[in-house]
Design a protein around this motif. Structure first.
Motif, PDB file in Angstrom:
ATOM      1  N   GLY A  34       0.790  -1.227   0.000  1.00 30.65           N
ATOM      2  CA  GLY A  34       0.000   0.000   0.000  1.00 30.65           C
ATOM      3  C   GLY A  34       0.817   1.268   0.000  1.00 30.65           C
ATOM      4  N   GLY A  35       1.406   1.608   1.139  1.00 26.14           N
ATOM      5  CA  GLY A  35       2.141   2.866   1.284  1.00 26.14           C
ATOM      6  C   GLY A  35       1.844   3.480   2.635  1.00 26.14           C
ATOM      7  N   MET A  36       1.829   4.810   2.693  1.00 25.83           N
ATOM      8  CA  MET A  36       1.572   5.524   3.935  1.00 25.83           C
ATOM      9  C   MET A  36       0.975   6.871   3.576  1.00 25.83           C
ATOM     10  SD  MET A  36       5.456   6.607   4.882  1.00 25.83           S
ATOM     11  CE  MET A  36       4.945   7.703   6.191  1.00 25.83           C
ATOM     12  N   LEU A  37       0.712   7.721   4.579  1.00 31.78           N
ATOM     13  CA  LEU A  37       0.073   9.003   4.284  1.00 31.78           C
ATOM     14  C   LEU A  37       0.534  10.094   5.238  1.00 31.78           C
ATOM     15  CD1 LEU A  37      -2.357   9.719   6.541  1.00 31.78           C
ATOM     16  CD2 LEU A  37      -3.462   7.805   5.382  1.00 31.78           C
ATOM     17  N   VAL A  38       0.271  11.330   4.815  1.00 33.27           N
ATOM     18  CA  VAL A  38       0.467  12.517   5.647  1.00 33.27           C
ATOM     19  C   VAL A  38      -0.878  13.212   5.803  1.00 33.27           C
ATOM     20  CG1 VAL A  38       1.301  14.899   5.523  1.00 33.27           C
ATOM     21  CG2 VAL A  38       2.899  13.025   5.273  1.00 33.27           C
ATOM     22  N   GLY A  39      -1.120  13.727   6.990  1.00 35.14           N
ATOM     23  CA  GLY A  39      -2.343  14.472   7.222  1.00 35.14           C
ATOM     24  C   GLY A  39      -2.300  15.194   8.540  1.00 35.14           C
ATOM     25  N   VAL A  40      -3.422  15.807   8.882  1.00 36.11           N
ATOM     26  CA  VAL A  40      -3.536  16.584  10.118  1.00 36.11           C
ATOM     27  C   VAL A  40      -4.562  15.911  11.026  1.00 36.11           C
ATOM     28  CG1 VAL A  40      -4.201  18.807  11.111  1.00 36.11           C
ATOM     29  CG2 VAL A  40      -2.918  18.726   8.971  1.00 36.11           C
ATOM     30  N   VAL A  41      -4.221  15.773  12.291  1.00 43.14           N
ATOM     31  CA  VAL A  41      -5.139  15.149  13.247  1.00 43.14           C
ATOM     32  C   VAL A  41      -6.384  16.020  13.389  1.00 43.14           C
ATOM     33  CG1 VAL A  41      -5.470  14.433  15.642  1.00 43.14           C
ATOM     34  CG2 VAL A  41      -3.266  14.025  14.504  1.00 43.14           C
ATOM     35  N   GLU A  42      -7.546  15.424  13.099  1.00 46.11           N
ATOM     36  CA  GLU A  42      -8.825  16.114  13.271  1.00 46.11           C
ATOM     37  C   GLU A  42      -9.410  15.845  14.653  1.00 46.11           C
ATOM     38  OE1 GLU A  42     -11.148  16.691   9.097  1.00 46.11           O
ATOM     39  OE2 GLU A  42     -11.305  14.717  10.023  1.00 46.11           O
ATOM     40  N   GLU A  43      -9.321  14.600  15.094  1.00 52.04           N
ATOM     41  CA  GLU A  43      -9.900  14.226  16.384  1.00 52.04           C
ATOM     42  C   GLU A  43      -9.116  13.056  16.948  1.00 52.04           C
ATOM     43  OE1 GLU A  43     -14.214  12.923  18.389  1.00 52.04           O
ATOM     44  OE2 GLU A  43     -13.990  13.059  16.199  1.00 52.04           O
ATOM     45  N   ALA A  44      -8.817  13.124  18.225  1.00 53.81           N
ATOM     46  CA  ALA A  44      -8.127  12.042  18.922  1.00 53.81           C
ATOM     47  C   ALA A  44      -8.980  11.604  20.100  1.00 53.81           C
ATOM     48  CB  ALA A  44      -6.751  12.499  19.405  1.00 53.81           C
ATOM     49  N   GLY A  45      -9.288  10.324  20.142  1.00 56.57           N
ATOM     50  CA  GLY A  45     -10.095   9.810  21.240  1.00 56.57           C
ATOM     51  C   GLY A  45      -9.374   9.936  22.568  1.00 56.57           C
ATOM     52  N   PRO A  46     -10.120  10.077  23.655  1.00 56.56           N
ATOM     53  CA  PRO A  46      -9.498  10.291  24.964  1.00 56.56           C
ATOM     54  C   PRO A  46      -8.656   9.119  25.442  1.00 56.56           C
ATOM     55  CG  PRO A  46     -11.863   9.890  25.189  1.00 56.56           C
ATOM     56  CD  PRO A  46     -11.598  10.068  23.733  1.00 56.56           C
ATOM     57  N   ASP A  47      -8.900   7.915  24.889  1.00 60.55           N
ATOM     58  CA  ASP A  47      -8.143   6.743  25.319  1.00 60.55           C
ATOM     59  C   ASP A  47      -7.035   6.357  24.344  1.00 60.55           C
ATOM     60  OD1 ASP A  47      -9.853   6.605  27.496  1.00 60.55           O
ATOM     61  OD2 ASP A  47     -11.196   5.160  26.526  1.00 60.55           O
ATOM     62  N   SER A  48      -6.808   7.181  23.320  1.00 61.68           N
ATOM     63  CA  SER A  48      -5.753   6.852  22.367  1.00 61.68           C
ATOM     64  C   SER A  48      -4.388   6.961  23.037  1.00 61.68           C
ATOM     65  CB  SER A  48      -5.800   7.801  21.165  1.00 61.68           C
ATOM     66  OG  SER A  48      -4.651   7.612  20.352  1.00 61.68           O
ATOM     67  N   PRO A  49      -3.527   5.944  22.857  1.00 65.63           N
ATOM     68  CA  PRO A  49      -2.195   5.980  23.461  1.00 65.63           C
ATOM     69  C   PRO A  49      -1.142   6.615  22.555  1.00 65.63           C
ATOM     70  CG  PRO A  49      -2.557   3.826  22.502  1.00 65.63           C
ATOM     71  CD  PRO A  49      -3.816   4.635  22.214  1.00 65.63           C
ATOM     72  N   LEU A  50      -1.542   7.168  21.399  1.00 69.40           N
ATOM     73  CA  LEU A  50      -0.569   7.626  20.417  1.00 69.40           C
ATOM     74  C   LEU A  50       0.025   8.991  20.739  1.00 69.40           C
ATOM     75  CD1 LEU A  50      -2.261   6.477  17.077  1.00 69.40           C
ATOM     76  CD2 LEU A  50      -0.768   5.196  18.643  1.00 69.40           C
ATOM     77  N   GLY A  51      -0.571   9.719  21.682  1.00 66.12           N
ATOM     78  CA  GLY A  51      -0.019  11.003  22.079  1.00 66.12           C
ATOM     79  C   GLY A  51      -0.224  12.106  21.057  1.00 66.12           C
ATOM     80  N   LEU A  52      -1.235  11.955  20.194  1.00 62.38           N
ATOM     81  CA  LEU A  52      -1.511  12.956  19.164  1.00 62.38           C
ATOM     82  C   LEU A  52      -2.636  13.869  19.607  1.00 62.38           C
ATOM     83  CD1 LEU A  52      -1.411  10.612  16.030  1.00 62.38           C
ATOM     84  CD2 LEU A  52       0.446  12.011  16.974  1.00 62.38           C
ATOM     85  N   LYS A  53      -2.627  15.087  19.083  1.00 65.67           N
ATOM     86  CA  LYS A  53      -3.678  16.050  19.424  1.00 65.67           C
ATOM     87  C   LYS A  53      -4.150  16.752  18.153  1.00 65.67           C
ATOM     88  CE  LYS A  53      -0.463  19.784  20.622  1.00 65.67           C
ATOM     89  NZ  LYS A  53       0.716  19.087  20.082  1.00 65.67           N
ATOM     90  N   PRO A  54      -5.385  17.256  18.152  1.00 67.30           N
ATOM     91  CA  PRO A  54      -5.882  17.958  16.963  1.00 67.30           C
ATOM     92  C   PRO A  54      -4.926  19.055  16.518  1.00 67.30           C
ATOM     93  CG  PRO A  54      -7.681  17.554  18.489  1.00 67.30           C
ATOM     94  CD  PRO A  54      -6.422  17.147  19.207  1.00 67.30           C
ATOM     95  N   GLY A  55      -4.700  19.116  15.212  1.00 69.61           N
ATOM     96  CA  GLY A  55      -3.785  20.099  14.653  1.00 69.61           C
ATOM     97  C   GLY A  55      -2.399  19.569  14.366  1.00 69.61           C
ATOM     98  N   ASP A  56      -2.027  18.428  14.962  1.00 67.00           N
ATOM     99  CA  ASP A  56      -0.721  17.837  14.664  1.00 67.00           C
ATOM    100  C   ASP A  56      -0.684  17.374  13.216  1.00 67.00           C
ATOM    101  OD1 ASP A  56       0.278  18.167  17.217  1.00 67.00           O
ATOM    102  OD2 ASP A  56      -0.123  16.103  17.858  1.00 67.00           O
ATOM    103  N   ARG A  57       0.369  17.754  12.494  1.00 65.27           N
ATOM    104  CA  ARG A  57       0.574  17.211  11.148  1.00 65.27           C
ATOM    105  C   ARG A  57       1.474  15.993  11.292  1.00 65.27           C
ATOM    106  NH1 ARG A  57       2.211  21.069   6.344  1.00 65.27           N
ATOM    107  NH2 ARG A  57       0.040  20.891   5.737  1.00 65.27           N
TER     108      ARG A  57
END
Length: 350
Positions: A92-115
């Motif tokens: 497949g491949g991979m992608l770039v984008g901006v975080v729109e919404e992060a669930g409160p239990d996500s362990p990825l440490g991402l927040k809205p606005g992160d590219r």
């Protein structure tokens, strides 16, 4: 959205599998890209897809290079499968984008606005495209796109660095597993091993050359298919020796390399390179396959048929710290950055 129990099933995305039931998302025929997220998921607004080299080559060949046909085929795959999963190459491949919404239990440490760049394959990432890929000319692996994608709890993503263009960062992160595993394998061998890289002028190949040297290789050899790539790689200084051969021709590969290498890293995006890699590797050596065009039955049976005592590793694209390792190589090795820039083009859109 399809549902299943919580815990591990949700963390790895089983609830997104539409068919067949019970398989992991990568093996699924169809995923559910519903934009509504669970508490441990993240939704990304897609900006750019990066098709893996083997997949794009297959699409380009199958459609005779017709950009409209290539675009239509990629759209069809995404719409039918809910992910970008080439049914021919399995990649497949991979992608770039901006975080729109992060669930409160996500362990990825991402927040809205992160590219971010996703560091997991598009073959297991729920994906929907809304712009018909209208801004993609179909002539490169990098695909401007609009839509959304979903990351699970057990996904991987990295916030994009602010010191390099997005196309360059995406190209680096797409292959960041290669230099990290190459470094691990080379550094584990005593005495300064000789390292051979097949497809050495490409993205993963150039990074692997640099990583091998930093890991203590006594000599690094780059194998390329054309005179132009031989000249380009020789001028870069990344390899102690540059040789030219068709990686699909085992006898030609072995003859070009001469004395077999202790570690061989395969970064060629065409099928049929397994036997040459094995033949060019010394007894007791290691072959690392990073190409998604690799046939693992051909590799296993070929090694058996050649009575080759070699360890064969599948580069799975993930080693802890792999993204930063690859980015640091590009920052600190001008020759690596120059080879990448020659492939990603002058696009410096931020």
């Amino acid at each position: 959205m399809a549902t299943t129990g919580g815990g591990t099933g949700t963390a790895v995305g089983l609830h997104r599998v539409l068919e067949p039931a019970g398989v992991l998302p990568q093996a699924a025929l169809r995923l559910d890209p519903d934009p509504r997220i669970r508490p441990d998921e993240v939704r990304i607004a897609v900006e750019r897809l990066n098709l893996d080299a083997a997949s794009y080559r297959q699409l380009h060949t199958a459609h005779g290079g017709d950009p409209d046909a290539i675009r239509a085929e990629v759209l069809r795959i995404i719409e039918e499968r809910g992910k970008m999963h080439n049914p021919v190459t399995g990649s497949g491949g991979m992608l770039v984008g901006v975080v729109e919404e992060a669930g409160p239990d996500s362990p990825l440490g991402l927040k809205p606005g992160d590219r971010v760049a996703t560091l997991v394959s598009l073959t297991l990432t729920p994906l929907a495209v809304t712009d018909g890929l209208a801004d993609w000319d179909g002539r490169s692996e990098q695909v401007p796109a609009r839509g959304h994608a979903i990351l699970f709890a057990r996904s991987i993503a990295a916030v994009l660095p602010d010191d390099m263009p997005v196309p360059l960062a995406l190209a680096v992160m797409d292959v960041c597993g290669a230099p990290a595993l190459t470094h691990r394998v080379v550094s584990a061998r005593e005495g300064g091993p000789v390292v051979l890289v097949l497809g050495a002028a490409g993205k993963s190949g150039s990074l692997s050359l640099a990583a091998a040297r930093r890991a203590g290789a006594s000599r690094v050899i780059g194998l390329v298919p054309t005179a132009a790539e031989e000249e380009r790689l020789a001028a870069s200084g990344l390899a102690d020796a540059v040789v030219r051969a068709d990686a699909r021709d085992p006898v030609a590969v072995a003859a070009a390399v001469g004395e077999p290498a202790d570690v061989t890293v395969v970064c060629v995006d065409v099928p049929g390179c397994e036997h040459g890699a094995i033949l060019a590797t010394a007894p007791g050596g290691t072959v690392v396959f990073f190409s998604m065009a690799t046939s693992f039955p051909a590799a296993a049976l070929g090694a058996e048929g050649l009575a080759a005592d070699v360890t064969m590793l599948i580069g799975n694209g993930y080693v802890p710290g792999h993204a930063e390792t690859a980015l640091e190589l590009v920052r600190s090795e001008p020759a690596v950055r120059a080879l990448f820039t020659s492939r990603t083009g002058p696009d410096s859109a931020q």
